[in-house]
Design a protein around this motif. Structure first.
Motif, PDB file in Angstrom:
ATOM      1  N   ASP A 273      -6.629   1.601   8.529  1.00 12.99           N
ATOM      2  CA  ASP A 273      -5.584   2.179   8.210  1.00 12.99           C
ATOM      3  C   ASP A 273      -5.582   1.770   6.830  1.00 12.99           C
ATOM      4  O   ASP A 273      -4.979   1.296   6.539  1.00 12.99           O
ATOM      5  CB  ASP A 273      -4.681   1.530   9.139  1.00 12.99           C
ATOM      6  CG  ASP A 273      -4.938   2.471  10.787  1.00 12.99           C
ATOM      7  OD1 ASP A 273      -5.199   3.803  10.874  1.00 12.99           O
ATOM      8  OD2 ASP A 273      -4.543   1.582  11.803  1.00 12.99           O
ATOM      9  N   GLY A 274      -6.922   1.374   6.074  1.00  9.66           N
ATOM     10  CA  GLY A 274      -6.391   1.969   4.375  1.00  9.66           C
ATOM     11  C   GLY A 274      -6.510  -0.385   4.429  1.00  9.66           C
ATOM     12  O   GLY A 274      -6.091  -0.697   2.992  1.00  9.66           O
TER      13      GLY A 274
ATOM     14  N   SER B 138      -5.655   4.409  -1.430  1.00  4.65           N
ATOM     15  CA  SER B 138      -5.718   3.309  -1.182  1.00  4.65           C
ATOM     16  C   SER B 138      -6.267   2.564   0.019  1.00  4.65           C
ATOM     17  O   SER B 138      -5.068   2.058   0.980  1.00  4.65           O
ATOM     18  CB  SER B 138      -3.740   2.240  -1.459  1.00  4.65           C
ATOM     19  OG  SER B 138      -3.663   3.199  -2.857  1.00  4.65           O
ATOM     20  N   LEU B 139      -7.157   1.319  -1.075  1.00  5.20           N
ATOM     21  CA  LEU B 139      -7.561   0.609  -0.021  1.00  5.20           C
ATOM     22  C   LEU B 139      -7.811  -0.764  -0.561  1.00  5.20           C
ATOM     23  O   LEU B 139      -7.812  -1.022  -1.107  1.00  5.20           O
ATOM     24  CB  LEU B 139      -9.512   1.424  -0.012  1.00  5.20           C
ATOM     25  CG  LEU B 139      -9.557   2.357   0.947  1.00  5.20           C
ATOM     26  CD1 LEU B 139     -11.131   2.525  -0.247  1.00  5.20           C
ATOM     27  CD2 LEU B 139      -8.617   2.479   1.873  1.00  5.20           C
ATOM     28  N   TYR B 140      -6.673  -1.974   0.723  1.00  2.89           N
ATOM     29  CA  TYR B 140      -6.179  -2.786   0.440  1.00  2.89           C
ATOM     30  C   TYR B 140      -7.585  -4.075   0.750  1.00  2.89           C
ATOM     31  O   TYR B 140      -7.514  -3.575   1.950  1.00  2.89           O
ATOM     32  CB  TYR B 140      -5.373  -2.905   0.949  1.00  2.89           C
ATOM     33  CG  TYR B 140      -4.078  -3.984   0.137  1.00  2.89           C
ATOM     34  CD1 TYR B 140      -4.568  -4.720  -1.206  1.00  2.89           C
ATOM     35  CD2 TYR B 140      -2.589  -2.872  -0.412  1.00  2.89           C
ATOM     36  CE1 TYR B 140      -3.101  -5.631  -1.540  1.00  2.89           C
ATOM     37  CE2 TYR B 140      -1.899  -4.177  -1.211  1.00  2.89           C
ATOM     38  CZ  TYR B 140      -2.005  -5.206  -1.736  1.00  2.89           C
ATOM     39  OH  TYR B 140      -1.448  -5.839  -2.208  1.00  2.89           O
ATOM     40  N   ALA B 141      -7.337  -4.575  -0.038  1.00  7.39           N
ATOM     41  CA  ALA B 141      -8.901  -5.881  -0.041  1.00  7.39           C
ATOM     42  C   ALA B 141      -8.047  -6.855   0.283  1.00  7.39           C
ATOM     43  O   ALA B 141      -8.172  -7.915  -0.660  1.00  7.39           O
ATOM     44  CB  ALA B 141     -10.311  -5.493  -1.056  1.00  7.39           C
ATOM     45  N   ALA B 142      -7.626  -7.599   1.677  1.00  7.38           N
ATOM     46  CA  ALA B 142      -6.531  -8.772   0.954  1.00  7.38           C
ATOM     47  C   ALA B 142      -6.056  -8.686   2.486  1.00  7.38           C
ATOM     48  O   ALA B 142      -5.893  -7.015   3.307  1.00  7.38           O
ATOM     49  CB  ALA B 142      -5.336  -8.692   0.767  1.00  7.38           C
ATOM     50  N   ASN B 143      -5.641  -9.388   3.406  1.00 10.62           N
ATOM     51  CA  ASN B 143      -4.821  -9.363   4.039  1.00 10.62           C
ATOM     52  C   ASN B 143      -3.937  -8.559   4.581  1.00 10.62           C
ATOM     53  O   ASN B 143      -2.606  -8.418   3.469  1.00 10.62           O
ATOM     54  CB  ASN B 143      -4.636 -11.148   4.778  1.00 10.62           C
ATOM     55  CG  ASN B 143      -4.298 -11.679   6.634  1.00 10.62           C
ATOM     56  OD1 ASN B 143      -2.936 -10.875   6.597  1.00 10.62           O
ATOM     57  ND2 ASN B 143      -5.454 -11.467   7.350  1.00 10.62           N
ATOM     58  N   GLU B 144      -3.378  -7.656   5.633  1.00 11.39           N
ATOM     59  CA  GLU B 144      -2.438  -6.677   5.303  1.00 11.39           C
ATOM     60  C   GLU B 144      -1.354  -7.759   5.361  1.00 11.39           C
ATOM     61  O   GLU B 144       0.180  -7.152   5.107  1.00 11.39           O
ATOM     62  CB  GLU B 144      -2.471  -6.168   6.747  1.00 11.39           C
ATOM     63  CG  GLU B 144      -1.702  -4.803   6.613  1.00 11.39           C
ATOM     64  CD  GLU B 144      -1.360  -4.099   7.914  1.00 11.39           C
ATOM     65  OE1 GLU B 144      -0.280  -3.394   7.995  1.00 11.39           O
ATOM     66  OE2 GLU B 144      -2.752  -4.062   8.886  1.00 11.39           O
ATOM     67  N   GLN B 145      -1.174  -8.437   6.810  1.00  8.19           N
ATOM     68  CA  GLN B 145       0.189  -9.401   6.560  1.00  8.19           C
ATOM     69  C   GLN B 145       0.747 -10.250   4.685  1.00  8.19           C
ATOM     70  O   GLN B 145       2.490 -10.530   5.123  1.00  8.19           O
ATOM     71  CB  GLN B 145       0.048 -10.835   7.561  1.00  8.19           C
ATOM     72  CG  GLN B 145       0.444  -9.957   9.337  1.00  8.19           C
ATOM     73  CD  GLN B 145      -0.553  -8.890   9.220  1.00  8.19           C
ATOM     74  OE1 GLN B 145      -2.918  -9.496   9.155  1.00  8.19           O
ATOM     75  NE2 GLN B 145      -0.468  -8.547  10.018  1.00  8.19           N
TER      76      GLN B 145
ATOM     77  N   ARG C 215       0.834  -1.113  -0.207  1.00 11.45           N
ATOM     78  CA  ARG C 215      -0.144  -0.176  -0.283  1.00 11.45           C
ATOM     79  C   ARG C 215       0.821   1.154  -0.224  1.00 11.45           C
ATOM     80  O   ARG C 215       1.921   1.259   0.591  1.00 11.45           O
ATOM     81  CB  ARG C 215      -0.919  -0.069   1.337  1.00 11.45           C
ATOM     82  CG  ARG C 215      -1.576   1.191   1.505  1.00 11.45           C
ATOM     83  CD  ARG C 215      -2.696   1.132   2.077  1.00 11.45           C
ATOM     84  NE  ARG C 215      -3.224   1.702   2.359  1.00 11.45           N
ATOM     85  CZ  ARG C 215      -3.475   3.007   2.928  1.00 11.45           C
ATOM     86  NH1 ARG C 215      -2.721   3.056   3.821  1.00 11.45           N
ATOM     87  NH2 ARG C 215      -4.602   3.700   3.400  1.00 11.45           N
ATOM     88  N   ALA C 216       0.795   1.750  -0.793  1.00 10.73           N
ATOM     89  CA  ALA C 216       1.634   4.150  -1.052  1.00 10.73           C
ATOM     90  C   ALA C 216       1.395   4.934  -1.400  1.00 10.73           C
ATOM     91  O   ALA C 216       1.990   5.379  -1.790  1.00 10.73           O
ATOM     92  CB  ALA C 216       2.389   2.917  -2.276  1.00 10.73           C
ATOM     93  N   ALA C 217      -0.117   4.856  -0.907  1.00 12.31           N
ATOM     94  CA  ALA C 217      -0.863   5.983  -1.001  1.00 12.31           C
ATOM     95  C   ALA C 217      -1.950   6.168   0.181  1.00 12.31           C
ATOM     96  O   ALA C 217      -2.144   5.181   0.035  1.00 12.31           O
ATOM     97  CB  ALA C 217      -1.064   6.150  -2.649  1.00 12.31           C
TER      98      ALA C 217
END
Length: 252
Positions: free
Chosen positions: A225-226, A125-132, A120-122
């Motif tokens: 947090d995105g 940006s909203l990441y639809a995946a496990n953060e780890q 995630r770089a912005a």
């Protein structure tokens, strides 16, 4: 003073144009590869978003934007979409479309569906995946592709991780019946469908997408947090060219 019979007509046309512009439907872009090596990603996602749009009965306009097979072309297309006053959000899949420079080029909520080896770089940006999983930069969701599975024995016993899950038979049948030449759904199909549903619901309620809580096929979607809060980590194993669940889902 000379009469100007055309003046009322011109004013009426101007007002009509302003009204039309003010009520123009929102536009959502699907940024993904539709040509060359990874085109399977784009077309699988396209039919999922179209199905979600129909189910939502939304008048939102969907634009399919090919990432051009390069980060530079993906950036150019994002910047062009930014300039559209009706542009509302971008849903992105694939290694080039989700690159950090493409994320930073977007002025809109930018949903990344799946893990393509990009962090995630912005801020938007909203990441639809496990953060780890995303922090591992492993691009594991490339393993869902038919072209990857065609490698056969070279992958036998290989384990990979994804926040995507197989669709049930009911969804699979609806998906395949939604249009002609629809490909078989993959592990990300219902995830794309859910994110599109979240976006359409947020636009309908005039709620910022990052503040929207949405109940989808894959559970509850809420971004913290995105990142998709509570996103699952599913483990899969290749066995004789097939993808099998190899462990229970883990929700942090």
């Amino acid at each position: 003073m000379l009469a100007r019979p055309w003046l009322p007509l011109m004013l009426a046309l101007a007002l009509a144009a302003c009204t039309a512009q003010a009520t123009a439907p929102d536009k959502v872009a699907l940024l993904a590869p539709f040509e060359n090596q990874y085109r399977e990603i784009g077309y699988n996602a396209l039919y999922a978003v179209r199905l979600a749009l129909g189910d939502a009965e939304s008048d939102t306009q969907l634009l399919a934007l090919d990432d051009g097979g390069s980060v530079e072309l993906a950036i150019a297309r994002v910047k062009a979409f930014n300039r559209d006053p009706a542009a509302a959000a971008i849903i992105a899949l694939g290694p080039q479309a989700t690159h950090k420079d493409v994320q930073q080029a977007s002025q809109l909520p930018f949903f990344i569906v799946g893990n393509w080896g990009q962090s995630r770089a912005a801020q938007n940006s909203l990441y639809a995946a496990n953060e780890q999983l995303t922090q591992a930069n492993s691009a594991d969701d490339l393993f869902i592709l038919e072209q990857t599975r065609a490698l056969g024995d070279d992958l036998d016993g290989r384990v990979f991780h994804s926040s995507g899950s197989p669709p049930d038979e009911g969804f699979r049948q609806r998906y395949l019946a939604s249009d002609l030449y629809v490909p078989q759904p993959n592990l990300l199909t219902t995830l794309v469908y859910d994110i599109a549903g979240l976006v359409f619901a947020a636009l309908e309620s005039a709620t910022p997408v990052q503040d929207t809580t949405y109940e989808g096929i894959n559970g509850q979607f809420r971004f913290l947090d995105g990142y998709w809060h509570g996103a699952p980590d599913h483990s899969y194993t290749f066995v004789d060219g097939e993808i099998l669940a190899s462990a229970p889902s883990i929700t942090p």
